[in-house]
Design an enzyme around this catalytic site. Structure first.
Site, mmCIF file in Angstrom:
data_model
loop_
_atom_site.group_PDB
_atom_site.id
_atom_site.type_symbol
_atom_site.label_atom_id
_atom_site.label_comp_id
_atom_site.label_asym_id
_atom_site.label_seq_id
_atom_site.Cartn_x
_atom_site.Cartn_y
_atom_site.Cartn_z
ATOM 1 N N ALA A 59 40.612 38.901 71.228
ATOM 2 C CA ALA A 59 39.763 40.063 71.480
ATOM 3 C C ALA A 59 38.821 39.685 72.618
ATOM 4 O O ALA A 59 38.633 38.510 72.906
ATOM 5 C CB ALA A 59 38.964 40.382 70.231
ATOM 6 N N GLY A 93 43.138 37.671 68.359
ATOM 7 C CA GLY A 93 43.719 39.020 68.347
ATOM 8 C C GLY A 93 45.054 39.076 69.058
ATOM 9 O O GLY A 93 45.905 39.918 68.729
ATOM 10 N N GLU A 132 39.331 31.886 65.572
ATOM 11 C CA GLU A 132 38.118 32.666 65.317
ATOM 12 C C GLU A 132 37.034 31.865 64.588
ATOM 13 O O GLU A 132 35.844 32.056 64.844
ATOM 14 C CB GLU A 132 38.457 33.916 64.484
ATOM 15 C CG GLU A 132 39.171 35.026 65.247
ATOM 16 C CD GLU A 132 40.676 34.857 65.300
ATOM 17 O OE1 GLU A 132 41.374 35.821 65.671
ATOM 18 O OE2 GLU A 132 41.175 33.753 65.001
#
Ligand code: T1G
Length: 699
Positions: free
Chosen positions: A63, A102, A125
């Site tokens: 992301a 992502g 993450e």
């Protein structure tokens, strides 16, 4: 359609979606919107199978982290993921470079995955204080099983394409150039009438060992203390074993948003960008031409010299190691061989790789062998006269344009440069011990150091796997200068009534990798003792070093002599409180008439951390560091400061500068110690209503 970031093309029944969002194809809003628009187009055209791939050096690296603090824009990533998974036609994806966060979640929502051999696939993450928020905690267990999924998500480390194929994460390793190979593969899927294959409909394989989760939690408890994400991750992987995809995704989103709003994630996101910002020097253009660094030499084959030589050899750069006697040289080379052999034993490196690196290291006793090197790093005994003599010899032996660097950890680099006829070529390169492991490198700009020498060293540091921070010349540069203020408070707290165990436990509970007294014992108390004598400070003449001076003169040097602030178990090396030290403390306190009192954990933490903050602010005001985030990176990568607190300067902002100043003044009242006078920079920023962070964009 945003025609730059995402392009759609129909070619021979293949709907090709090309993503091009440099530098790392992050899933910014324009990319998400572009993918959705491509799916709309493909829904009604003649395509029979879709193929997603990226331009540039990598597939999607996650992301877009820069969008996190901003208001969310539709479509969200989960929207895109669901649309892909439930698409009416088969969707294939071809991976290269890195498929992270992502990006890997998007790939797992596709029906078929292939990768080029060198691809690294991961869900990092947790390193940002987050967890996969677009289905990763529910789809990865379905593809690779819960054990590997837990390992990948809680550790954050990527796996190779080979392991991804073996574990079922990808279906195919592509051969040759990405696009043609990907299209050939997609055509094969078409020819085989490969059906849609939603990952979410797959069951999660039963774990080989039912207690894998509990064992994992026990193993990682200490490493993950203070951070919420790892606990959520274990809960979500466990949930994937029993819950429907829908329920799993719902709970994942709740946990993701909780992590995203957490101070730990804000701190770790700050650290992510701060580590990348250190190389951007406000006064030296990024495109400054660099000097060659094809051949390197290191003077001194001791602990630091050997570790530094390994950094270059392991990066494929030939190194000449220089010593004064054959005995010292052989001892140094043998130590390097042992260090590498231990890394092979621990499975960190392969024996083949290490053999190649050892071939990159040559030894010599002769400075004439340095005539052709591009860079020399001096790592000899920490004494000004010795260093100046070495630099005089280098000045005579090395070619024009050769960079002359010193690994001093606190001596005046200007004075070292003055021992040569080429001060513009002299720079400080402060490595941290063990130099082949520690990531931090303080790059010390002396008054006359040329800009291209600084820029060359900053870039070279990345090549050898270091995080370079440019600093100015002062005693101890950034890290050790702040450490002196921090260690001084630890000594004063001991004399006012705290014990070594109390202080170290308080700091380790707060998140420091190791408490200040245990660090002193690990490094060796004799180093500080010699440095004080070198500065002409008489033994036991200063309150805050009276105890350390006494311990050294009792031959209590720390771990290396079996005792220092603590006594060490000869077998386990575990530290034990030593009543003899506590008695010594009371004696010295009585001698210096230091009143004794009960000291709590909060005061210990405040005094040590705010000492760092106040000294860090003084360093910034003097321009010894370019920006507050550089100070944070120094402390996180060189001194065991918890990254999930963002570093001393970021932490000060999280407390609020008004509160910091108020506490500093309270401590001054409490202790009568003028060093608690708040640094002018803190006061100026507080008056202006600004934060330290507002100075980061100054860089
Ligand atoms: N978002 C925005 N910018 C990014 C970015 C990202 N994800 N990754 C890198 N950049 C910028 C970086 O700041 C730098 O900018 C430039 O790209 C080059 O990066 C829902 C929520 C991919 C291995 O954690 O690990 O997905 O300094 O210098 O050394 O579950 O970048 O040039 O201006 O690092 O070759 C998860 C983060 C996100 C991976 C390349 N993904 N990136 O390393 O280049 S969270 C990550 C990396 C997520 C979902 C969740 C590395 C890299 P600038 P670089 P590099």
């Amino acid at each position: 359609m945003n025609d730059t970031a995402v392009k759609y093309e129909l070619s021979r029944s293949l709907g090709i979606i090309r993503i091009d969002n440099p530098p790392v194809n992050a899933l910014s809003h324009k990319v998400r919107a572009g993918i959705m628009q491509s799916l709309e187009q493909a829904r009604t055209d003649d395509s029979q199978l879709l193929l997603i791939l990226c331009a540039g050096r990598t597939f999607i690296a996650g992301a877009d982290i820069t969008e996190f603090g901003k208001p969310p824009q539709a479509p969200s990533l989960p929207d895109v993921i669901i649309a892909l998974e439930n698409f009416s036609k088969p969707v294939a994806v071809a991976l290269h470079g890195t498929a992270l966060g992502g990006g890997l979640e998007l790939a797992m929502a596709c029906h078929y995955r292939a990768a080029l051999p060198g691809t690294r696939l991961g869900l990092p993450e947790v390193k940002l204080g987050l967890l996969p928020g677009a289905g990763g905690t529910q789809r990865l267990p379905r593809l690779v099983g819960p054990e590997l999924a837990l390992e990948m998500i809680s550790g954050g480390a990527p796996i190779s394409a080979k392991k991804a194929l073996e574990s079922g994460l990808v279906d195919q390793i592509l051969d040759g150039e990405l696009e043609p190979a990907a299209i050939r593969w997609a055509q094969t899927l078409l020819a085989e009438s490969a059906p849609v294959r939603p990952t979410g409909e797959r069951p999660v394989p039963t774990p080989a060992q039912a207690d894998f989760l509990d064992r994992h939690l026990q193993k990682t408890a200490r490493k993950h203390r203070g951070q919420p994400a790892p606990g959520y991750i274990a809960e979500l992987v466990k949930l994937s074993l029993s819950a429907s995809l829908e329920d799993g995704l719902k709970r994942e989103r709740e946990c993701f948003l909780a992590c995203k709003a957490s101070p730990q994630s804000a701190a770790l996101r700050h650290v992510f960008f701060a580590e990348r910002a250190t190389g951007k020097l406000p006064d030296i253009p990024a495109d400054t031409p660099l000097r060659p660094t094809r051949r390197v030499a290191v003077i001194g084959a001791g602990t630091m010299g050997g570790g530094i030589a390994m950094c270059f050899a392991s990066a494929g750069i030939p190194v000449t190691l220089v010593e004064t006697t054959r005995e010292y040289l052989d001892k140094g080379l043998e130590k390097i061989r042992q260090n590498y052999a231990n890394s092979v034993k621990r499975g960190r490196f392969t024996a083949e790789a290490v053999a190649g690196w050892l071939d990159n290291i040559q030894g010599t006793l002769d400075y004439d062998d340095l005539a052709d090197v591009d860079l020399v790093i001096e790592a000899v005994f920490e004494n000004m006269a010795v260093k100046q003599e070495v630099f005089g010899k280098l000045d005579a032996a090395c070619k024009p344009g050769c960079i002359l660097a010193t690994n001093t950890s606190y001596l005046d680099v200007n004075a070292i440069a003055a021992a040569t006829s080429r001060p513009a070529d002299v720079i400080g390169a402060h490595f941290f011990s063990p130099a082949n492991v520690m990531k931090l490198l303080e790059v010390v700009r002396a008054e006359k150091t040329a800009p291209d020498v600084v820029q060359t060293f900053m870039k070279l540091a990345r090549t050898i796997g270091k995080i370079p921070v440019a600093v100015g010349v002062c005693h101890g540069f950034v890290g050790n200068r702040m450490l002196r203020a921090y260690a001084r408070q630890a000594q004063l707290l001991l004399l006012e009534g705290a014990t070594p165990t109390q202080i170290d436990q308080a700091m380790e509970n707060w998140g420091m990798a190791m408490g200040p007294l245990a660090v002193g014992d690990l490094a060796g108390l004799d180093i500080g003792y010699r440095s004080r004598r070198d500065q002409g400070i008489e033994s036991r003449s200063v309150l805050e070093s009276a105890l350390a001076d006494t311990l050294v003169e009792m031959d209590r040097l720390g771990q290396k002599s079996g005792a220092g602030y603590y006594r060490y178990d000869p077998d386990t090396r575990a530290r034990q409180a030593d009543p003899e030290v506590e008695q010594l403390l009371r004696d010295i306190a009585a001698e210096w008439q230091v009143p004794q009192r009960e000291i709590g954990e909060e005061e210990i933490v405040d005094r040590l951390i705010l000492a760092l903050v106040n000294e860090g602010a003084a360093i910034l005001q003097e321009g010894i560091a370019a920006r507050p985030s550089d100070v944070d990176i120094v402390y996180i990568n060189g001194y065991g400061f918890p990254s999930w607190r963002g570093g001393p300067m970021f932490h000060a902002d999280s407390l609020g500068l008004d509160a910091v100043i108020a506490r500093l003044r309270e401590l001054r009242e409490l202790t009568g110690d003028e060093s608690w006078e708040p640094a002018p920079l803190l006061q100026e920023l507080a008056v202006a209503g600004d934060s330290l962070g507002s100075l980061n964009s100054r860089g």
